[in-house]
Design a protein around this motif. Sequence first.
Motif, PDB file in Angstrom:
ATOM      1  N   MET A 229      13.806  35.231  92.064  1.00 32.88           N
ATOM      2  CA  MET A 229      13.086  34.061  92.029  1.00 32.88           C
ATOM      3  C   MET A 229      12.615  33.650  93.487  1.00 32.88           C
ATOM      4  O   MET A 229      12.091  32.444  93.590  1.00 32.88           O
ATOM      5  CB  MET A 229      14.058  33.026  91.205  1.00 32.88           C
ATOM      6  N   LYS A 230      12.559  34.414  94.332  1.00 35.49           N
ATOM      7  CA  LYS A 230      12.523  34.016  95.648  1.00 35.49           C
ATOM      8  C   LYS A 230      10.781  34.046  95.877  1.00 35.49           C
ATOM      9  O   LYS A 230      10.052  34.702  95.355  1.00 35.49           O
ATOM     10  CB  LYS A 230      12.951  34.901  97.012  1.00 35.49           C
ATOM     11  N   THR A 231      10.316  33.003  96.568  1.00 39.23           N
ATOM     12  CA  THR A 231       8.852  33.040  96.753  1.00 39.23           C
ATOM     13  C   THR A 231       8.478  33.165  98.245  1.00 39.23           C
ATOM     14  O   THR A 231       9.559  32.991  99.176  1.00 39.23           O
ATOM     15  CB  THR A 231       8.403  31.559  96.236  1.00 39.23           C
ATOM     16  N   GLU A 232       7.226  33.526  98.542  1.00 37.26           N
ATOM     17  CA  GLU A 232       6.806  33.825  99.948  1.00 37.26           C
ATOM     18  C   GLU A 232       6.970  32.608 100.668  1.00 37.26           C
ATOM     19  O   GLU A 232       7.311  32.609 102.075  1.00 37.26           O
ATOM     20  CB  GLU A 232       5.580  34.376  99.939  1.00 37.26           C
ATOM     21  N   ALA A 233       6.542  31.595 100.301  1.00 39.14           N
ATOM     22  CA  ALA A 233       6.585  30.184 101.027  1.00 39.14           C
ATOM     23  C   ALA A 233       8.016  29.669 101.360  1.00 39.14           C
ATOM     24  O   ALA A 233       8.276  29.302 102.462  1.00 39.14           O
ATOM     25  CB  ALA A 233       6.100  28.923 100.022  1.00 39.14           C
ATOM     26  N   THR A 234       9.104  30.066 100.534  1.00 39.05           N
ATOM     27  CA  THR A 234      10.618  29.505 100.796  1.00 39.05           C
ATOM     28  C   THR A 234      11.008  30.537 101.867  1.00 39.05           C
ATOM     29  O   THR A 234      11.922  30.426 102.602  1.00 39.05           O
ATOM     30  CB  THR A 234      11.245  29.327  99.611  1.00 39.05           C
ATOM     31  N   CYS A 235      10.657  31.843 101.662  1.00 39.40           N
ATOM     32  CA  CYS A 235      11.191  32.896 102.743  1.00 39.40           C
ATOM     33  C   CYS A 235      11.145  32.544 104.105  1.00 39.40           C
ATOM     34  O   CYS A 235      11.972  32.856 104.966  1.00 39.40           O
ATOM     35  CB  CYS A 235      10.683  34.364 102.381  1.00 39.40           C
ATOM     36  N   ALA A 236      10.230  31.739 104.608  1.00 37.78           N
ATOM     37  CA  ALA A 236       9.845  31.459 105.866  1.00 37.78           C
ATOM     38  C   ALA A 236      10.720  30.340 106.571  1.00 37.78           C
ATOM     39  O   ALA A 236      10.944  30.162 107.638  1.00 37.78           O
ATOM     40  CB  ALA A 236       8.299  31.364 106.192  1.00 37.78           C
ATOM     41  N   ALA A 237      10.947  29.480 105.476  1.00 35.40           N
ATOM     42  CA  ALA A 237      11.503  28.193 105.897  1.00 35.40           C
ATOM     43  C   ALA A 237      12.829  28.219 106.360  1.00 35.40           C
ATOM     44  O   ALA A 237      13.768  28.804 105.759  1.00 35.40           O
ATOM     45  CB  ALA A 237      11.468  27.111 105.020  1.00 35.40           C
ATOM     46  N   ARG A 238      13.323  27.697 107.601  1.00 39.73           N
ATOM     47  CA  ARG A 238      14.585  27.651 108.083  1.00 39.73           C
ATOM     48  C   ARG A 238      15.174  26.431 107.962  1.00 39.73           C
ATOM     49  O   ARG A 238      14.638  25.364 108.278  1.00 39.73           O
ATOM     50  CB  ARG A 238      14.644  28.037 109.539  1.00 39.73           C
ATOM     51  N   ILE A 239      16.208  26.319 107.344  1.00 40.26           N
ATOM     52  CA  ILE A 239      17.247  25.016 106.873  1.00 40.26           C
ATOM     53  C   ILE A 239      18.416  24.823 107.671  1.00 40.26           C
ATOM     54  O   ILE A 239      18.941  25.806 107.640  1.00 40.26           O
ATOM     55  CB  ILE A 239      17.308  24.911 105.429  1.00 40.26           C
ATOM     56  N   LEU A 240      18.426  23.796 108.369  1.00 39.96           N
ATOM     57  CA  LEU A 240      19.888  23.343 108.626  1.00 39.96           C
ATOM     58  C   LEU A 240      20.490  22.224 108.021  1.00 39.96           C
ATOM     59  O   LEU A 240      20.145  21.257 107.599  1.00 39.96           O
ATOM     60  CB  LEU A 240      19.895  22.661 110.258  1.00 39.96           C
ATOM     61  N   LEU A 241      21.914  22.751 107.180  1.00 43.99           N
ATOM     62  CA  LEU A 241      22.369  22.061 106.235  1.00 43.99           C
ATOM     63  C   LEU A 241      23.595  21.051 107.283  1.00 43.99           C
ATOM     64  O   LEU A 241      24.511  21.970 107.661  1.00 43.99           O
ATOM     65  CB  LEU A 241      22.912  22.848 105.217  1.00 43.99           C
ATOM     66  N   VAL A 242      23.796  19.738 106.970  1.00 44.64           N
ATOM     67  CA  VAL A 242      24.747  19.332 107.732  1.00 44.64           C
ATOM     68  C   VAL A 242      25.652  18.606 106.904  1.00 44.64           C
ATOM     69  O   VAL A 242      25.199  17.697 106.165  1.00 44.64           O
ATOM     70  CB  VAL A 242      23.982  18.250 108.916  1.00 44.64           C
ATOM     71  N   ASP A 243      26.789  18.753 106.715  1.00 39.88           N
ATOM     72  CA  ASP A 243      27.790  18.114 105.550  1.00 39.88           C
ATOM     73  C   ASP A 243      29.186  18.468 106.147  1.00 39.88           C
ATOM     74  O   ASP A 243      29.685  19.610 106.453  1.00 39.88           O
ATOM     75  CB  ASP A 243      27.528  18.457 104.591  1.00 39.88           C
ATOM     76  N   GLU A 244      30.008  17.380 106.478  1.00 38.16           N
ATOM     77  CA  GLU A 244      31.609  17.825 106.850  1.00 38.16           C
ATOM     78  C   GLU A 244      32.311  18.200 105.634  1.00 38.16           C
ATOM     79  O   GLU A 244      33.280  18.688 105.763  1.00 38.16           O
ATOM     80  CB  GLU A 244      32.047  16.590 107.610  1.00 38.16           C
ATOM     81  N   ASN A 245      31.708  17.992 104.299  1.00 36.90           N
ATOM     82  CA  ASN A 245      32.546  18.399 103.386  1.00 36.90           C
ATOM     83  C   ASN A 245      32.079  20.057 102.939  1.00 36.90           C
ATOM     84  O   ASN A 245      30.992  20.406 102.380  1.00 36.90           O
ATOM     85  CB  ASN A 245      31.935  17.831 101.973  1.00 36.90           C
ATOM     86  N   LEU A 246      33.057  20.865 103.212  1.00 38.49           N
ATOM     87  CA  LEU A 246      32.855  22.237 103.322  1.00 38.49           C
ATOM     88  C   LEU A 246      32.573  22.717 101.974  1.00 38.49           C
ATOM     89  O   LEU A 246      31.419  23.596 101.931  1.00 38.49           O
ATOM     90  CB  LEU A 246      34.121  22.834 103.882  1.00 38.49           C
ATOM     91  N   ARG A 247      32.996  22.357 101.034  1.00 40.62           N
ATOM     92  CA  ARG A 247      32.976  22.729  99.532  1.00 40.62           C
ATOM     93  C   ARG A 247      31.336  22.454  99.155  1.00 40.62           C
ATOM     94  O   ARG A 247      30.689  23.377  98.843  1.00 40.62           O
ATOM     95  CB  ARG A 247      33.876  22.170  98.706  1.00 40.62           C
ATOM     96  N   GLY A 248      31.032  21.220  99.512  1.00 35.79           N
ATOM     97  CA  GLY A 248      29.667  20.957  99.474  1.00 35.79           C
ATOM     98  C   GLY A 248      28.565  21.578  99.983  1.00 35.79           C
ATOM     99  O   GLY A 248      27.510  22.077  99.540  1.00 35.79           O
ATOM    100  N   SER A 249      29.025  21.936 101.191  1.00 35.57           N
ATOM    101  CA  SER A 249      27.983  22.632 102.195  1.00 35.57           C
ATOM    102  C   SER A 249      27.794  24.109 101.890  1.00 35.57           C
ATOM    103  O   SER A 249      26.708  24.512 101.463  1.00 35.57           O
ATOM    104  CB  SER A 249      28.536  22.478 103.711  1.00 35.57           C
ATOM    105  N   ARG A 250      28.844  24.606 101.358  1.00 35.46           N
ATOM    106  CA  ARG A 250      28.766  25.968 100.839  1.00 35.46           C
ATOM    107  C   ARG A 250      28.154  26.139  99.542  1.00 35.46           C
ATOM    108  O   ARG A 250      27.201  27.021  99.432  1.00 35.46           O
ATOM    109  CB  ARG A 250      30.327  26.576 100.507  1.00 35.46           C
ATOM    110  N   THR A 251      28.302  25.112  98.712  1.00 27.50           N
ATOM    111  CA  THR A 251      27.297  24.985  97.261  1.00 27.50           C
ATOM    112  C   THR A 251      26.082  25.010  97.845  1.00 27.50           C
ATOM    113  O   THR A 251      25.034  26.018  97.093  1.00 27.50           O
ATOM    114  CB  THR A 251      27.933  24.091  96.249  1.00 27.50           C
TER     115      THR A 251
END
Length: 147
Positions: free
Chosen positions: A1-23
């Motif tokens: 289900m990966k698309t070419e547009a999403t493969c290039a995007a780099r995301i920084l995810l910030v959350d101190e809730n480890l469980r939420g961050s992992r999910t």
Amino acid sequence: MKTEATCAARILLVDENLRGSRTRKLILEGVGYSVETALSGEEAWDLFQKTRFDVVVTDFRMSGMDGVKLIQLLRSVESPVRIVMLSGFVNCLGLSQENTGADEVIAKSNKEVPELLRAVKKLSQQPPPRRAGSVRRASSLKTSRAV
């Protein structure tokens, strides 16, 4: 289900809730994004200064540097990064793009996952945002002409 547009995007995810961050990381990586995580605003700022990201997804409420302070720092360096803010307090605090500085504000709820995926896809495909100063000047010109 990966698309070419999403493969290039780099995301920084910030959350101190480890469980939420992992999910959220698993969900975003599942559709092809490259995701790095930070457990605090301070850690996110350090990572941001070392690595290029297309989108930052940050929680609103964190100890130490909260999401709004992080967004202010990101905007202060005039980076083209797009920003999504997540919060369980969107409605009760009246959080919006205007008062947080984020490009998108999403409530943590049962609709969070599709909203997050929609926002990240949209923002990662948009051209870099215009500087806030030029937006204000353009809107003030419209106002003065209408009078």
